[in-house]
Design a protein around this motif. Structure first.
Motif, PDB file in Angstrom:
ATOM      1  N   THR A   1       0.828  -1.210   0.000  1.00  0.00           N
ATOM      2  CA  THR A   1       0.000   0.000   0.000  1.00  0.00           C
ATOM      3  C   THR A   1       0.861   1.259   0.000  1.00  0.00           C
ATOM      4  O   THR A   1       0.587   2.223  -0.723  1.00  0.00           O
ATOM      5  N   ASP A   2       1.918   1.252   0.811  1.00  0.00           N
ATOM      6  CA  ASP A   2       2.813   2.410   0.876  1.00  0.00           C
ATOM      7  C   ASP A   2       3.459   2.688  -0.474  1.00  0.00           C
ATOM      8  O   ASP A   2       3.773   3.849  -0.789  1.00  0.00           O
ATOM      9  N   ALA A   3       3.667   1.640  -1.258  1.00  0.00           N
ATOM     10  CA  ALA A   3       4.288   1.821  -2.572  1.00  0.00           C
ATOM     11  C   ALA A   3       3.463   2.766  -3.436  1.00  0.00           C
ATOM     12  O   ALA A   3       4.015   3.483  -4.286  1.00  0.00           O
TER      13      ALA A   3
ATOM     14  N   ALA B   1      17.585   0.741   5.903  1.00  0.00           N
ATOM     15  CA  ALA B   1      18.432   1.677   5.167  1.00  0.00           C
ATOM     16  C   ALA B   1      17.599   2.570   4.255  1.00  0.00           C
ATOM     17  O   ALA B   1      17.865   3.770   4.110  1.00  0.00           O
ATOM     18  N   PHE B   2      16.582   1.994   3.648  1.00  0.00           N
ATOM     19  CA  PHE B   2      15.695   2.736   2.748  1.00  0.00           C
ATOM     20  C   PHE B   2      15.011   3.877   3.497  1.00  0.00           C
ATOM     21  O   PHE B   2      15.007   5.028   3.051  1.00  0.00           O
ATOM     22  N   ALA B   3      14.434   3.557   4.673  1.00  0.00           N
ATOM     23  CA  ALA B   3      13.722   4.569   5.450  1.00  0.00           C
ATOM     24  C   ALA B   3      14.663   5.660   5.940  1.00  0.00           C
ATOM     25  O   ALA B   3      14.346   6.859   5.846  1.00  0.00           O
ATOM     26  N   VAL B   4      15.821   5.278   6.460  1.00  0.00           N
ATOM     27  CA  VAL B   4      16.768   6.270   6.974  1.00  0.00           C
ATOM     28  C   VAL B   4      17.207   7.224   5.878  1.00  0.00           C
ATOM     29  O   VAL B   4      17.238   8.453   6.065  1.00  0.00           O
ATOM     30  N   GLU B   5      17.529   6.682   4.729  1.00  0.00           N
ATOM     31  CA  GLU B   5      17.995   7.541   3.630  1.00  0.00           C
ATOM     32  C   GLU B   5      16.927   8.532   3.209  1.00  0.00           C
ATOM     33  O   GLU B   5      17.197   9.724   3.027  1.00  0.00           O
ATOM     34  N   ARG B   6      15.683   8.050   3.067  1.00  0.00           N
ATOM     35  CA  ARG B   6      14.594   8.922   2.599  1.00  0.00           C
ATOM     36  C   ARG B   6      14.225   9.969   3.651  1.00  0.00           C
ATOM     37  O   ARG B   6      13.995  11.137   3.318  1.00  0.00           O
ATOM     38  N   VAL B   7      14.140   9.563   4.912  1.00  0.00           N
ATOM     39  CA  VAL B   7      13.745  10.519   5.955  1.00  0.00           C
ATOM     40  C   VAL B   7      14.815  11.581   6.159  1.00  0.00           C
ATOM     41  O   VAL B   7      14.516  12.774   6.263  1.00  0.00           O
ATOM     42  N   ARG B   8      16.078  11.170   6.214  1.00  0.00           N
ATOM     43  CA  ARG B   8      17.152  12.154   6.406  1.00  0.00           C
ATOM     44  C   ARG B   8      17.202  13.142   5.241  1.00  0.00           C
ATOM     45  O   ARG B   8      17.432  14.340   5.440  1.00  0.00           O
TER      46      ARG B   8
ATOM     47  N   THR C   1      -4.774  -5.207  14.448  1.00  0.00           N
ATOM     48  CA  THR C   1      -5.667  -4.375  13.647  1.00  0.00           C
ATOM     49  C   THR C   1      -5.910  -3.041  14.343  1.00  0.00           C
ATOM     50  O   THR C   1      -5.901  -1.972  13.709  1.00  0.00           O
ATOM     51  N   ALA C   2      -6.113  -3.084  15.668  1.00  0.00           N
ATOM     52  CA  ALA C   2      -6.324  -1.848  16.431  1.00  0.00           C
ATOM     53  C   ALA C   2      -5.102  -0.948  16.318  1.00  0.00           C
ATOM     54  O   ALA C   2      -5.234   0.273  16.128  1.00  0.00           O
ATOM     55  N   PHE C   3      -3.912  -1.532  16.446  1.00  0.00           N
ATOM     56  CA  PHE C   3      -2.691  -0.737  16.347  1.00  0.00           C
ATOM     57  C   PHE C   3      -2.601  -0.043  14.991  1.00  0.00           C
ATOM     58  O   PHE C   3      -2.333   1.163  14.909  1.00  0.00           O
ATOM     59  N   HIS C   4      -2.820  -0.790  13.915  1.00  0.00           N
ATOM     60  CA  HIS C   4      -2.685  -0.194  12.585  1.00  0.00           C
ATOM     61  C   HIS C   4      -3.796   0.812  12.291  1.00  0.00           C
ATOM     62  O   HIS C   4      -3.554   1.809  11.597  1.00  0.00           O
ATOM     63  N   ASN C   5      -4.983   0.581  12.821  1.00  0.00           N
ATOM     64  CA  ASN C   5      -6.060   1.550  12.625  1.00  0.00           C
ATOM     65  C   ASN C   5      -5.770   2.860  13.359  1.00  0.00           C
ATOM     66  O   ASN C   5      -6.115   3.944  12.874  1.00  0.00           O
ATOM     67  N   LEU C   6      -5.127   2.764  14.529  1.00  0.00           N
ATOM     68  CA  LEU C   6      -4.815   3.954  15.323  1.00  0.00           C
ATOM     69  C   LEU C   6      -3.568   4.680  14.835  1.00  0.00           C
ATOM     70  O   LEU C   6      -3.311   5.813  15.252  1.00  0.00           O
ATOM     71  N   THR C   7      -2.795   4.030  13.981  1.00  0.00           N
ATOM     72  CA  THR C   7      -1.537   4.629  13.519  1.00  0.00           C
ATOM     73  C   THR C   7      -1.458   4.642  11.995  1.00  0.00           C
ATOM     74  O   THR C   7      -0.389   4.386  11.428  1.00  0.00           O
ATOM     75  N   ALA C   8      -2.552   4.961  11.360  1.00  0.00           N
ATOM     76  CA  ALA C   8      -2.542   5.048   9.902  1.00  0.00           C
ATOM     77  C   ALA C   8      -1.742   6.284   9.485  1.00  0.00           C
ATOM     78  O   ALA C   8      -2.067   7.402   9.900  1.00  0.00           O
ATOM     79  N   PRO C   9      -0.687   6.131   8.689  1.00  0.00           N
ATOM     80  CA  PRO C   9       0.126   7.289   8.291  1.00  0.00           C
ATOM     81  C   PRO C   9      -0.632   8.210   7.352  1.00  0.00           C
ATOM     82  O   PRO C   9      -1.456   7.757   6.552  1.00  0.00           O
ATOM     83  N   SER C  10      -0.342   9.494   7.462  1.00  0.00           N
ATOM     84  CA  SER C  10      -1.031  10.471   6.608  1.00  0.00           C
ATOM     85  C   SER C  10      -0.250  10.786   5.343  1.00  0.00           C
ATOM     86  O   SER C  10      -0.798  11.400   4.427  1.00  0.00           O
ATOM     87  N   ASP C  11       1.030  10.397   5.313  1.00  0.00           N
ATOM     88  CA  ASP C  11       1.813  10.674   4.111  1.00  0.00           C
ATOM     89  C   ASP C  11       2.971   9.682   4.009  1.00  0.00           C
ATOM     90  O   ASP C  11       3.144   8.790   4.844  1.00  0.00           O
ATOM     91  N   TRP C  12       3.757   9.857   2.959  1.00  0.00           N
ATOM     92  CA  TRP C  12       4.875   8.977   2.641  1.00  0.00           C
ATOM     93  C   TRP C  12       5.895   8.893   3.775  1.00  0.00           C
ATOM     94  O   TRP C  12       6.308   7.805   4.175  1.00  0.00           O
TER      95      TRP C  12
ATOM     96  N   GLU D   1       5.554   9.568   7.009  1.00  0.00           N
ATOM     97  CA  GLU D   1       5.003   8.901   8.181  1.00  0.00           C
ATOM     98  C   GLU D   1       4.947   7.390   7.981  1.00  0.00           C
ATOM     99  O   GLU D   1       5.148   6.622   8.927  1.00  0.00           O
ATOM    100  N   SER D   2       4.682   6.953   6.770  1.00  0.00           N
ATOM    101  CA  SER D   2       4.651   5.512   6.509  1.00  0.00           C
ATOM    102  C   SER D   2       6.037   4.900   6.676  1.00  0.00           C
ATOM    103  O   SER D   2       6.175   3.778   7.195  1.00  0.00           O
ATOM    104  N   LEU D   3       7.075   5.620   6.263  1.00  0.00           N
ATOM    105  CA  LEU D   3       8.439   5.118   6.428  1.00  0.00           C
ATOM    106  C   LEU D   3       8.819   5.021   7.903  1.00  0.00           C
ATOM    107  O   LEU D   3       9.409   4.033   8.341  1.00  0.00           O
ATOM    108  N   VAL D   4       8.491   6.066   8.670  1.00  0.00           N
ATOM    109  CA  VAL D   4       8.819   6.076  10.097  1.00  0.00           C
ATOM    110  C   VAL D   4       8.045   4.979  10.828  1.00  0.00           C
ATOM    111  O   VAL D   4       8.585   4.310  11.716  1.00  0.00           O
ATOM    112  N   LYS D   5       6.798   4.768  10.442  1.00  0.00           N
ATOM    113  CA  LYS D   5       6.006   3.734  11.102  1.00  0.00           C
ATOM    114  C   LYS D   5       6.641   2.360  10.925  1.00  0.00           C
ATOM    115  O   LYS D   5       6.797   1.604  11.893  1.00  0.00           O
TER     116      LYS D   5
END
Length: 257
Positions: A71-73, A177-184, A122-133, A135-139
């Motif tokens: 989905t994040d893709a 590594a993917f998340a760190v590179e993109r977030v930084r 399911t509760a965890f993912h419903n409560l932490t749905a990312p709002s953007d790209w 946030e999805s990487l950090v999650k």
């Protein structure tokens, strides 16, 4: 969480890429279903309830990781990012299938093993749905690795074959590594996002711990694995290691813990 389909786009210090260095495993040789490894015969009726619980929890976690990455893709800003996440999602599904094979070997129904953990995850993912790209990487990087650290601690109390399987499916698929590179890179471009993402990460940790407590209350067999650790000081040491690893990951992202 072997790494069949790895897509590493950057490098990380050894103590950041994984969860707890002493237990990092990147080779699944000998895991049931691995090419070249003999498939053991089923042993129906003798499966340890605690092991079944752990495998069921991991199986559902890997299945949801596959779904989330796919989905994040769709939020990926570039075609290269979309391809990279697609490959990582495929690797997570390979991990899911490895657990399925082991549960089958144990004579345990896959869906029944996963079912007790569907509400909490399911509760965890419903409560932490990312709002953007971002946030999805950090999650995926922060939330998933907090859980993986805990599972690695439990794995240290399993028999060798089960421990090897659990550590192999927890191996990084390249997302760290993917998340760190993109977030930084995003923080360099717009430093203002750092504060928002740091708050988001803290929320993820809080929700993850809440749901972990929910699982602990509901599944006595699973938490019994940690009950054998010993005194409270040793249990405190486990959580100190988990939070220290979390702090290193946050630093790698360029965020305050």
């Amino acid at each position: 969480m072997a790494q069949t389909s790895q897509t590493r786009t950057g490098t990380l210090p050894a103590d950041v890429n994984g969860a707890i260095d002493a237990t990092d495993v990147t080779d699944a040789t000998g895991v049931p279903g691995t090419p070249g490894a003999a498939e053991p015969e089923p042993v129906a009726g003798v499966a340890d309830p605690a092991l079944v619980d752990l495998l069921g929890l991991l199986a559902y976690g890997e299945l949801t990781a596959f779904e989330r990455m796919a989905t994040d893709a769709r939020m990926s800003p570039t075609l290269a990012d979309k391809i990279a996440l697609g490959r990582m999602a495929a690797a997570e599904f390979v991990h899911f299938e490895a657990i399925e094979r082991e549960l089958t070997r144990l004579g345990v129904d896959l869906e029944q093993a996963m079912a007790p953990f569907v509400p909490a995850l399911t509760a965890f993912h419903n409560l932490t749905a990312p709002s953007d790209w971002l946030e999805s990487l950090v999650k995926a990087y922060v939330g998933d690795n907090i859980a993986a650290d805990f599972y690695r601690e439990i794995a240290g109390r399993l028999a060798p074959q089960a421990r090897t399987l659990v550590l192999s499916v927890l191996a990084d698929t390249g997302h760290a590594a993917f998340a760190v590179e993109r977030v930084r890179a995003a923080i360099v471009t717009n430093p203002a996002v750092a504060g928002r993402l740091a708050l988001w990460a803290r929320r993820l940790v809080g929700e993850a711990l809440t749901q972990a407590q929910r699982v602990a209350v509901d599944r006595d067999a699973l938490t019994g694995l940690l009950a054998g650790v010993g005194d409270l000081q040793e249990i405190a040491g486990i959580f100190n290691r988990i939070m220290a690893a979390h702090g290193r990951r946050m630093a790698a992202l360029g965020l305050s813990a």
